[in-house]
Design a protein around this motif. Structure first.
Motif, PDB file in Angstrom:
ATOM      1  N   LEU A   1      25.085  45.066 -41.337  1.00 42.67           N
ATOM      2  CA  LEU A   1      26.147  44.061 -41.293  1.00 42.67           C
ATOM      3  C   LEU A   1      27.480  44.633 -41.751  1.00 42.67           C
ATOM      4  N   TRP A   2      27.474  45.379 -42.866  1.00 44.73           N
ATOM      5  CA  TRP A   2      28.731  45.900 -43.406  1.00 44.73           C
ATOM      6  C   TRP A   2      29.324  46.986 -42.527  1.00 44.73           C
ATOM      7  N   TYR A   3      28.486  47.837 -41.947  1.00 40.82           N
ATOM      8  CA  TYR A   3      29.030  48.873 -41.067  1.00 40.82           C
ATOM      9  C   TYR A   3      29.543  48.280 -39.755  1.00 40.82           C
ATOM     10  N   CYS A   4      28.921  47.226 -39.276  1.00 40.63           N
ATOM     11  CA  CYS A   4      29.486  46.508 -38.129  1.00 40.63           C
ATOM     12  C   CYS A   4      30.838  45.902 -38.494  1.00 40.63           C
ATOM     13  N   THR A   5      30.939  45.410 -39.721  1.00 37.96           N
ATOM     14  CA  THR A   5      32.210  44.853 -40.189  1.00 37.96           C
ATOM     15  C   THR A   5      33.288  45.924 -40.268  1.00 37.96           C
ATOM     16  N   TRP A   6      32.933  47.100 -40.816  1.00 39.00           N
ATOM     17  CA  TRP A   6      33.914  48.187 -40.911  1.00 39.00           C
ATOM     18  C   TRP A   6      34.328  48.675 -39.532  1.00 39.00           C
ATOM     19  N   LEU A   7      33.378  48.687 -38.574  1.00 39.21           N
ATOM     20  CA  LEU A   7      33.720  49.108 -37.218  1.00 39.21           C
ATOM     21  C   LEU A   7      34.703  48.126 -36.582  1.00 39.21           C
ATOM     22  N   SER A   8      34.457  46.842 -36.782  1.00 43.76           N
ATOM     23  CA  SER A   8      35.375  45.832 -36.258  1.00 43.76           C
ATOM     24  C   SER A   8      36.745  45.956 -36.907  1.00 43.76           C
ATOM     25  N   LEU A   9      36.770  46.181 -38.215  1.00 41.85           N
ATOM     26  CA  LEU A   9      38.042  46.349 -38.916  1.00 41.85           C
ATOM     27  C   LEU A   9      38.759  47.607 -38.452  1.00 41.85           C
ATOM     28  N   TYR A  10      37.999  48.660 -38.199  1.00 45.18           N
ATOM     29  CA  TYR A  10      38.591  49.912 -37.702  1.00 45.18           C
ATOM     30  C   TYR A  10      39.269  49.685 -36.342  1.00 45.18           C
TER      31      TYR A  10
ATOM     32  N   SER B   1      26.843  37.866 -47.101  1.00 43.46           N
ATOM     33  CA  SER B   1      27.089  37.706 -45.671  1.00 43.46           C
ATOM     34  C   SER B   1      28.380  36.934 -45.417  1.00 43.46           C
ATOM     35  N   PHE B   2      28.731  35.982 -46.289  1.00 44.33           N
ATOM     36  CA  PHE B   2      29.980  35.224 -46.110  1.00 44.33           C
ATOM     37  C   PHE B   2      31.189  36.142 -46.231  1.00 44.33           C
ATOM     38  N   VAL B   3      31.190  37.021 -47.234  1.00 44.95           N
ATOM     39  CA  VAL B   3      32.313  37.952 -47.413  1.00 44.95           C
ATOM     40  C   VAL B   3      32.419  38.890 -46.214  1.00 44.95           C
ATOM     41  N   ALA B   4      31.277  39.428 -45.774  1.00 41.68           N
ATOM     42  CA  ALA B   4      31.288  40.338 -44.626  1.00 41.68           C
ATOM     43  C   ALA B   4      31.753  39.625 -43.361  1.00 41.68           C
ATOM     44  N   PHE B   5      31.237  38.422 -43.126  1.00 34.83           N
ATOM     45  CA  PHE B   5      31.612  37.694 -41.920  1.00 34.83           C
ATOM     46  C   PHE B   5      33.065  37.231 -41.956  1.00 34.83           C
ATOM     47  N   LEU B   6      33.605  37.001 -43.143  1.00 36.76           N
ATOM     48  CA  LEU B   6      35.016  36.636 -43.250  1.00 36.76           C
ATOM     49  C   LEU B   6      35.896  37.768 -42.735  1.00 36.76           C
TER      50      LEU B   6
ATOM     51  N   ALA C   1      30.256  41.072 -29.236  1.00 32.44           N
ATOM     52  CA  ALA C   1      28.802  41.190 -29.139  1.00 32.44           C
ATOM     53  C   ALA C   1      28.173  41.476 -30.501  1.00 32.44           C
ATOM     54  N   LEU C   2      28.782  42.369 -31.274  1.00 36.57           N
ATOM     55  CA  LEU C   2      28.267  42.663 -32.612  1.00 36.57           C
ATOM     56  C   LEU C   2      28.354  41.444 -33.520  1.00 36.57           C
ATOM     57  N   PHE C   3      29.458  40.723 -33.425  1.00 39.85           N
ATOM     58  CA  PHE C   3      29.617  39.518 -34.244  1.00 39.85           C
ATOM     59  C   PHE C   3      28.564  38.473 -33.873  1.00 39.85           C
ATOM     60  N   ALA C   4      28.340  38.287 -32.575  1.00 39.57           N
ATOM     61  CA  ALA C   4      27.357  37.299 -32.124  1.00 39.57           C
ATOM     62  C   ALA C   4      25.950  37.674 -32.585  1.00 39.57           C
ATOM     63  N   ALA C   5      25.587  38.966 -32.441  1.00 33.83           N
ATOM     64  CA  ALA C   5      24.246  39.411 -32.822  1.00 33.83           C
ATOM     65  C   ALA C   5      24.007  39.230 -34.322  1.00 33.83           C
ATOM     66  N   ASN C   6      24.984  39.622 -35.135  1.00 38.83           N
ATOM     67  CA  ASN C   6      24.833  39.474 -36.586  1.00 38.83           C
ATOM     68  C   ASN C   6      24.875  38.014 -37.011  1.00 38.83           C
ATOM     69  N   ALA C   7      25.704  37.212 -36.338  1.00 44.13           N
ATOM     70  CA  ALA C   7      25.792  35.794 -36.676  1.00 44.13           C
ATOM     71  C   ALA C   7      24.471  35.086 -36.398  1.00 44.13           C
ATOM     72  N   VAL C   8      23.859  35.385 -35.255  1.00 48.45           N
ATOM     73  CA  VAL C   8      22.562  34.782 -34.929  1.00 48.45           C
ATOM     74  C   VAL C   8      21.511  35.204 -35.955  1.00 48.45           C
ATOM     75  N   TYR C   9      21.529  36.482 -36.332  1.00 49.38           N
ATOM     76  CA  TYR C   9      20.545  36.999 -37.282  1.00 49.38           C
ATOM     77  C   TYR C   9      20.647  36.280 -38.632  1.00 49.38           C
ATOM     78  N   TYR C  10      21.859  36.216 -39.187  1.00 52.75           N
ATOM     79  CA  TYR C  10      22.004  35.629 -40.523  1.00 52.75           C
ATOM     80  C   TYR C  10      21.954  34.110 -40.503  1.00 52.75           C
ATOM     81  N   PHE C  11      22.369  33.496 -39.408  1.00 51.84           N
ATOM     82  CA  PHE C  11      22.218  32.048 -39.296  1.00 51.84           C
ATOM     83  C   PHE C  11      20.734  31.685 -39.251  1.00 51.84           C
ATOM     84  N   THR C  12      19.941  32.521 -38.585  1.00 55.49           N
ATOM     85  CA  THR C  12      18.500  32.292 -38.532  1.00 55.49           C
ATOM     86  C   THR C  12      17.872  32.430 -39.914  1.00 55.49           C
ATOM     87  N   LEU C  13      18.379  33.391 -40.697  1.00 53.00           N
ATOM     88  CA  LEU C  13      17.869  33.534 -42.063  1.00 53.00           C
ATOM     89  C   LEU C  13      18.154  32.281 -42.897  1.00 53.00           C
ATOM     90  N   LEU C  14      19.334  31.713 -42.712  1.00 49.96           N
ATOM     91  CA  LEU C  14      19.678  30.508 -43.463  1.00 49.96           C
ATOM     92  C   LEU C  14      18.800  29.328 -43.050  1.00 49.96           C
TER      93      LEU C  14
END
Length: 305
Positions: A96-105, A184-189, A233-246
């Protein structure tokens, strides 16, 4: 004894690993080859390599633990569950965090703002490595420790294969759920803000291209679209994953939903290599070359026969 649903979940997990692992190996191998050849490891390649590495580890550990829990239930101790759950949780947070850093990059490379802090990040983001690597990995590990406490408090006499193989279900009402939500909230923000900035920038880019076709090239537009597709696509995949965990916290008492959640978590990992290959033009070109070589080899062998 394994039930039909247990076999279905194991089959889907195995399918997800079989589909994703070759792609992750390809991404890592190509990046390592370029690193050894050019000596330099570009930041974009570093982030994509780390996402593939942790996704690969997660898939292998997950499928091994699944079969261990389901086929050797009596030999898996509560300590084994704790260790495995911490590894899976740590790797999931790292992805999750490396996907976040890639998006920020991508956001820093493409989007232009006049704010001082943003301009500072544009100039100094590459200097923050390897500290970002260290903080992402260590932070993910520390955030995963509450999972151990919840696993220890959970009954070790569970005979539900779906529950045991999906270790997050065991802790969805404990301390670890709160940690998962905060991290996950901080990363998704960060993830959402950078992704939204890229999408808005693409919209403005296309709008300017319509009014002044000569000022913008097709190449820059293609790169912008590629980046936007990747972060979305990365945001959608991670969002589905963590929303499912919740959802685990609210649906834990429903037997059938344990299987549904386990299946969704497995399927979210399968398309990740395709997204990463699509994110990098070099990887896409190299994949086409490899596929062309494989086709030539197969064609040659068939002709010789």
């Amino acid at each position: 004894m394994l039930t039909v649903m247990d076999i279905v979940i194991l089959s889907i997990d195995l399918f997800s690993v079989v589909v994703s692992v070759p792609g992750h190996l390809f991404v890592m191998l190509v990046n390592l080859q370029d690193w050894t050849k050019n000596v330099k490891f570009h930041l974009n390649d570093q982030l994509i390599f780390c996402i593939s590495l942790f996704s690969f580890v997660h898939g292998i550990v997950k499928i091994c633990s699944d079969f261990s829990f389901c086929l050797d239930m009596g030999y898996i101790t509560i300590d084994d569950k704790s260790y495995i759950s911490v590894v899976l949780s740590t790797v999931s947070f790292c992805v999750l965090w490396y996907c976040t850093w890639l998006s920020l990059y991508f956001c820093l490379k493409i989007v232009n703002f006049n704010q001082g802090f943003y301009m500072y990040l544009q100039k100094n983001f590459h200097k923050m490595f390897p500290w970002i690597h260290i903080m992402s990995t260590m932070g993910s590990f520390l955030a995963s420790l509450p999972v151990t406490w919840d696993i220890t408090e959970h009954s070790s006499n569970s005979t539900n294969c779906a529950e045991n193989q999906n270790l997050f279900l065991l802790v969805s009402n404990g301390k670890s759920l709160k940690v998962i939500m905060v991290v996950s909230f901080v990363a998704f923000l960060l993830f959402f803000s950078s992704s939204l900035s890229i999408i808005i920038s693409l919209y403005r880019h296309i709008k300017r291209m319509k009014t002044n076709m000569q000022s913008l090239s097709y190449t820059s537009s293609d790169v912008h679209v590629r980046v936007t597709e990747t972060v979305a696509a990365l945001f959608a995949a991670n969002a589905v994953y963590y929303f499912t965990l919740l959802l685990c916290a609210f649906l834990q008492d429903f037997y059938i939903w344990q299987f549904v959640i386990a299946i969704i978590l497995s399927l979210t990992r399968a398309p990740r290599p395709i997204i990463l290959i699509r994110a990098n033009k070099k990887l896409e070109i190299r994949l086409r070359q490899w596929l062309h070589c494989c086709a030539c080899i197969i064609s040659t062998s068939n002709n010789s026969e």
